[in-house]
Design a protein around this motif. Structure first.
Motif, short mmCIF file in Angstrom:
data_model
loop_
_atom_site.label_atom_id
_atom_site.label_comp_id
_atom_site.label_asym_id
_atom_site.label_seq_id
_atom_site.Cartn_x
_atom_site.Cartn_y
_atom_site.Cartn_z
N ILE A 18 -4.57 -1.43 -14.98
CA ILE A 18 -4.28 -1.12 -13.38
C ILE A 18 -2.89 -1.83 -13.34
O ILE A 18 -2.83 -2.75 -13.58
N SER A 19 -2.03 -1.16 -12.65
CA SER A 19 -0.83 -1.55 -12.22
C SER A 19 -0.28 -1.07 -10.92
O SER A 19 -1.03 -0.11 -10.26
N ARG A 20 0.84 -1.78 -10.46
CA ARG A 20 1.07 -1.43 -9.34
C ARG A 20 2.83 -1.48 -9.19
O ARG A 20 3.26 -2.51 -9.83
N ASP A 21 3.50 -0.72 -8.38
CA ASP A 21 4.80 -0.66 -8.03
C ASP A 21 4.98 -0.85 -6.57
O ASP A 21 4.95 0.18 -6.04
N ASN A 22 5.15 -1.97 -6.20
CA ASN A 22 5.27 -2.28 -4.74
C ASN A 22 6.62 -1.53 -4.24
O ASN A 22 6.42 -1.03 -2.96
N ALA A 23 7.50 -1.67 -4.91
CA ALA A 23 8.76 -0.78 -4.33
C ALA A 23 8.38 0.53 -4.17
O ALA A 23 9.06 1.39 -3.10
N LYS A 24 7.68 1.26 -4.77
CA LYS A 24 7.22 2.60 -4.74
C LYS A 24 5.98 2.90 -3.82
O LYS A 24 5.51 3.85 -3.69
N ASN A 25 5.40 1.75 -3.67
CA ASN A 25 4.20 1.76 -2.77
C ASN A 25 3.06 2.61 -3.46
O ASN A 25 2.36 3.48 -2.76
N ARG A 28 0.47 -9.45 -5.97
CA ARG A 28 1.75 -9.60 -6.74
C ARG A 28 1.87 -8.68 -7.88
O ARG A 28 3.05 -8.67 -8.44
N GLY A 29 0.77 -8.38 -8.18
CA GLY A 29 0.75 -7.33 -9.45
C GLY A 29 0.69 -7.69 -10.86
O GLY A 29 0.76 -7.10 -11.77
N TYR A 30 0.25 -9.23 -10.91
CA TYR A 30 0.28 -9.71 -12.33
C TYR A 30 -1.14 -10.26 -12.38
O TYR A 30 -1.63 -10.60 -13.63
N ASP A 31 -2.24 -10.31 -11.72
CA ASP A 31 -3.67 -10.53 -11.68
C ASP A 31 -4.38 -9.48 -11.49
O ASP A 31 -4.59 -8.72 -10.56
N THR A 32 -5.16 -9.08 -12.80
CA THR A 32 -6.14 -7.93 -12.42
C THR A 32 -7.40 -8.25 -13.02
O THR A 32 -7.54 -9.33 -13.76
N TYR A 33 -8.36 -7.37 -12.94
CA TYR A 33 -9.93 -7.34 -13.34
C TYR A 33 -10.08 -6.15 -13.71
O TYR A 33 -9.75 -5.09 -13.09
#
Length: 126
Positions: free
Chosen positions: A69-76, A53-58
């Motif tokens: 650490i983050s992610r953009d699922n739209a940009k893969n 989902r992009g909101y839970d990190t460790y």
């Protein structure tokens, strides 16, 4: 799916760096992702991860406060932002995709990841 890391390079102590991990062939959505690093002569260690989902990190304890650490699922794409780098951060950095699908828990163990990028070298000079 193919993972390709980028953004590594030679930096100085105290500098910041953001690595990217771009996926192709299949969406990253649904997979937890992690960054690992491997220094010469050392085992590969888990730097941290982010859930699908992009909101839970460790994060690796020694890097807490210095890494995001983050992610953009739209940009893969998944990102690793590192601040206040030291020579001890010198390593090849890899991104990896977990074996599961839509799992809420982000795995820590290296054996839980089955898709890896080729790595990008980060060298921090003193």
């Amino acid at each position: 799916v193919q993972l390709v890391e980028s953004g590594g390079g030679l930096v100085r102590t105290g500098d910041s760096l953001t690595l990217s991990c771009a996926a192709s062939g299949r969406p990253l959505l649904g997979h937890n992702m992690a960054w690992f690093r491997q220094a010469p002569g050392k085992e590969r260690e888990n730097v941290g991860g982010v859930n699908w989902r992009g909101y839970d990190t460790y994060y690796l304890e020694s890097m807490k406060g210095r890494v995001t650490i983050s992610r953009d699922n739209a940009k893969n794409t998944v990102y690793l932002q590192m601040n206040n780098l030291t020579p001890e951060d010198t390593a090849v950095y890899f991104c990896a995709q977990d074996k599961g699908y839509y799992l809420e828990h982000v795995p820590f163990e290296i054996d839980e990841y089955d898709v890896w990028g080729q790595g990008t070298q980060v060298t921090v000079s003193s």
